[in-house]
Enzyme design. Structure first.
Site, short mmCIF file in Angstrom:
data_model
loop_
_atom_site.label_atom_id
_atom_site.label_comp_id
_atom_site.label_asym_id
_atom_site.label_seq_id
_atom_site.Cartn_x
_atom_site.Cartn_y
_atom_site.Cartn_z
CG ASP A 12 -36.60 22.63 -64.52
OD1 ASP A 12 -36.21 23.51 -65.03
OD2 ASP A 12 -37.70 22.35 -64.27
CG ASN A 60 -36.51 28.18 -71.83
OD1 ASN A 60 -36.25 26.96 -72.05
ND2 ASN A 60 -37.58 28.48 -70.74
C1 IPE Z 1 -38.15 23.26 -69.51
O1 IPE Z 1 -37.90 23.77 -68.35
C2 IPE Z 1 -37.28 23.71 -70.68
C3 IPE Z 1 -36.12 23.27 -70.37
C4 IPE Z 1 -35.42 22.37 -69.52
C5 IPE Z 1 -34.99 23.74 -71.58
P1 IPE Z 1 -38.57 25.12 -67.74
O2 IPE Z 1 -37.97 25.69 -66.61
O3 IPE Z 1 -38.77 26.23 -68.89
O4 IPE Z 1 -40.06 24.66 -67.76
P2 IPE Z 1 -41.26 25.15 -66.67
O5 IPE Z 1 -41.36 26.58 -66.98
O6 IPE Z 1 -40.87 24.95 -65.43
O7 IPE Z 1 -42.43 24.35 -66.94
C1 IPE Z 2 -33.01 24.57 -66.71
O1 IPE Z 2 -32.95 25.34 -65.38
C2 IPE Z 2 -32.42 25.29 -67.99
C3 IPE Z 2 -33.20 26.01 -68.97
C4 IPE Z 2 -34.67 26.14 -68.84
C5 IPE Z 2 -32.44 26.68 -70.13
P1 IPE Z 2 -33.94 26.63 -65.00
O2 IPE Z 2 -33.36 27.94 -65.58
O3 IPE Z 2 -35.16 26.53 -65.78
O4 IPE Z 2 -34.06 26.35 -63.60
P2 IPE Z 2 -34.97 26.76 -62.75
O5 IPE Z 2 -36.19 25.65 -63.04
O6 IPE Z 2 -35.41 28.30 -62.63
O7 IPE Z 2 -34.45 26.45 -61.31
MG MG Z 3 -37.03 25.44 -64.70
#
Ligand code: IPE
Ligand code: IPE
Ligand code: MG
Length: 241
Positions: A12, A60
């Site tokens: 993340d 997502n």
């Molecule tokens: C969890 O991260 C999913 C992945 C890393 C693929 P998100 O960024 O989607 O989760 P939330 O929204 O912060 O809970």
């Molecule tokens: C994780 O990084 C990747 C996926 C969830 C696909 P994020 O896209 O959630 O990055 P942040 O949390 O917005 O920084």
């Molecule tokens: Mg994220």
């Protein structure tokens, strides 16, 4: 050093990393993929038997279409390019999650990677793709209900082993360690059933900044944890009163 047999990572922080650099989220996802590549290699080198990466959650799909499309393009490119290396490194690839939501093209590339690495006996690398723990459990409950309806199963036959058998991830052991980057302290629908007794480790680093040294730190931390599974420590009998 005691190592996890199954390490699961919630990668993340790609978006925040890019934002801090005044770049598009796209840029963060590309950098994040490079980090995933090096962490996969490092885990294979460390002979961790199972590595599961949360690549795309069920939720997502709710992101803007342009971001979803970019994430799918990156996945497509990664698998096309990396499958040969996975074979070379003896890494077996598989996925968990609702593949019916993926495009035909991605499904076929994923299947190709699975087939071409099916004989590999080194690390098992699993991508959680279009994955949600609640969705996985809901599907399992539906399948069990169907069996009861058709008379193939009786409700008093339902136990933990049976439920586990209905989860598509039943070929994987439960994760010993779940690591999440970016400072968020939540599971975000990841491996809800399987994480019952997992150790949790949260790194403040954003995923694109996560290094092999950070992984080592997490593993050292894990090795010092005492896992009791609801029991008590093995204390000398004099202390057990
Ligand atoms: C969890 O991260 C999913 C992945 C890393 C693929 P998100 O960024 O989607 O989760 P939330 O929204 O912060 O809970
Ligand atoms: C994780 O990084 C990747 C996926 C969830 C696909 P994020 O896209 O959630 O990055 P942040 O949390 O917005 O920084
Ligand atoms: Mg994220």
């Amino acid at each position: 050093m005691k190592r996890p047999s199954h390490l699961a990572i919630i990668m993340d922080g790609n978006g925040r990393w890019a934002k801090r650099k005044n770049k598009s989220r796209h840029f963060g996802h590309i950098r994040g993929t490079q980090v995933a590549k090096s962490i996969i290699q490092e885990c294979a080198k460390l002979k961790i038997p199972y590595l599961t990466l949360y690549a795309f959650s069920s939720e997502n799909w709710l992101r803007p279409a342009a971001e979803v499309s970019i994430l799918m393009k990156i996945l497509n490119k990664y698998l096309k390019k990396e499958t040969t290396n996975l074979v070379k490194e003896n890494i077996r690839f598989n996925t968990i999650g609702d593949s019916s939501q993926l495009s035909e093209e991605i499904r076929s590339i994923v299947n190709d990677a699975k087939n071409r690495t099916a004989h590999c006996t080194g690390m098992t690398l699993t991508f959680a793709l279009s994955y949600g723990g609640r969705q996985e459990l809901t599907h399992a409950i539906q399948a069990i209900a169907e069996k009861i309806k058709s008379g193939d199963l009786k409700s008093d036959m339902i136990n933990e082993d049976l439920v586990r058998g209905y989860l598509p991830s039943n070929h994987l052991p439960d994760p010993d360690l779940i690591l999440r980057t970016s400072g968020e302290k939540r599971l975000s629908n990841f491996l809800l059933w399987q994480s019952a007794y997992s150790e949790l480790y949260f790194s403040e680093k954003l995923w694109p900044d996560f290094t092999e040294a950070d992984l080592q730190e997490a593993l050292i931390h894990y090795s010092s944890r005492e896992r009791r599974y609801g029991r008590i420590s093995d204390l000398p009998s004099t202390q057990l009163t």
